[in-house]
Design an enzyme around this catalytic site. Structure first.
Site, short mmCIF file in Angstrom:
data_model
loop_
_atom_site.label_atom_id
_atom_site.label_comp_id
_atom_site.label_asym_id
_atom_site.label_seq_id
_atom_site.Cartn_x
_atom_site.Cartn_y
_atom_site.Cartn_z
CD GLU A 115 -2.67 -1.38 -0.03
OE1 GLU A 115 -2.46 -2.57 -0.60
OE2 GLU A 115 -3.14 -0.48 -0.59
NE ARG A 153 15.69 9.46 -25.46
CZ ARG A 153 15.45 10.81 -25.76
NH1 ARG A 153 15.01 11.75 -24.82
NH2 ARG A 153 15.51 10.81 -27.22
CG ASP A 168 13.72 13.77 -27.50
OD1 ASP A 168 14.06 13.70 -26.47
OD2 ASP A 168 14.04 12.94 -28.32
C1 4FV Z 1 3.20 4.25 -9.35
C2 4FV Z 1 2.87 4.98 -10.47
C3 4FV Z 1 2.57 3.17 -8.58
C4 4FV Z 1 1.20 1.90 -6.05
C5 4FV Z 1 1.25 0.82 -4.72
C6 4FV Z 1 3.30 0.92 -5.71
C7 4FV Z 1 2.27 1.42 -6.93
C8 4FV Z 1 2.59 0.30 -4.97
N1 4FV Z 1 4.67 4.86 -8.93
N2 4FV Z 1 3.91 5.87 -10.85
N3 4FV Z 1 1.69 5.00 -11.24
N4 4FV Z 1 3.26 2.74 -7.63
O1 4FV Z 1 1.76 2.61 -9.27
O2 4FV Z 1 5.07 5.67 -9.84
O3 4FV Z 1 3.12 0.43 -3.75
#
Ligand code: 4FV
Length: 252
Positions: A115, A153, A168
């Site tokens: 979580e 990059r 880009d």
């Molecule tokens: C996430 C995102 C992502 C949430 C619960 C990891 C998850 C678990 N991180 N961008 N979208 N993280 O979904 O960066 O702990």
């Protein structure tokens, strides 16, 4: 540039970052990537790194102590390291944020699982929270890889010629123009003549027009942010006129 990745799954990083451009950048010493297992900083017999959430509810929460020790261990080597927590609650990652991060020398990437991490880890140690998109991953590791790839990059010497990063998509917040290579004709679809003309100003005009048309149709939100030149504004007006007359609605 150094990337220190705090994760419970360090082996996830073994192959994706060893290939192609990022792999070569590591070989050339342009970037250094170190994975740090947060569990190594859980000193109890069972190296516990997570626990049930206060107040009840589903899932587990990553404990603050191992994260605190891991970050303080890295910061004891370089107090100016910048700590990023990958979370859906972070600001949306984009090329501008990527540009900014590429000017730093040492990033700590904290990868959450379950979580997420205890709130106090964010309050006490996290400098910036970034999301790679509005969807939920099983962990922050893949998001960390996206950041490392996109930032690397932009570093001098990583791409063949630094000029190419300037062409880009999103570099000037326009989508890229269509690309073609051999064969000239494929199943009756041929390459636009102008690209074979050798007339570089005509070619760059065509490319600018195509980039504007594509952005107008697919990402009009980007046009509001784009600092268009007068020539581009003129081009855009022509395109809008055309689209008005040409209501045939063929996609671009
Ligand atoms: C996430 C995102 C992502 C949430 C619960 C990891 C998850 C678990 N991180 N961008 N979208 N993280 O979904 O960066 O702990």
């Amino acid at each position: 540039m150094r990337f220190d990745i705090l994760t419970l799954f360090p082996h996830m990083f073994s192959s994706p970052l060893r290939e192609s451009i990022v792999g070569k950048a590591i070989e050339k010493g342009l970037i250094q990537i170190r994975t740090i297992n947060i569990r190594d900083f859980a000193f109890d017999k069972h190296q516990v790194v997570d626990d049930t959430p206060y107040g009840g509810g589903q899932g587990m929460v990553m404990k603050v102590e191992p994260i605190a020790r891991a970050i303080e261990w890295v910061k004891s080597q370089n107090p100016s390291a910048w700590t990023i927590y990958l979370t859906p609650q972070g600001k949306q990652f984009n090329q501008n944020i990527c540009q900014k991060l590429s000017s730093r020398s040492h990033l700590i990437l904290l990868c959450g699982r379950y979580e997420g991490v205890d709130e106090r880890a964010r309050e006490l140690f996290v400098d910036e929270e970034i999301s790679i998109g509005d969807y939920v991953l099983t962990g922050g590791e893949l998001a960390a890889m996206v950041i490392i790839d996109a930032v690397s990059r932009l570093l001098p010497g990583v791409l063949g010629s630094d000029r190419s990063a300037e062409e880009d998509s999103f570099f000037n917040s326009l989508l890229e123009y269509p690309q073609y290579t051999l064969p000239f004709d494929f199943r009756g679809r041929s390459v636009p003549e102008v690209l074979l003309s050798g007339n570089h100003s005509a070619i760059s005009l065509w490319r600018r027009r195509e980039a504007l048309k594509r952005t107008l149709v697919r990402r009009p939100d980007l046009l509001d942010k784009a600092n268009l030149s007068d020539e581009e504004k003129k081009l855009l007006d022509d395109i809008l006129q055309e689209s008005k007359t040409d209501k045939s609605g063929d996609g671009v």
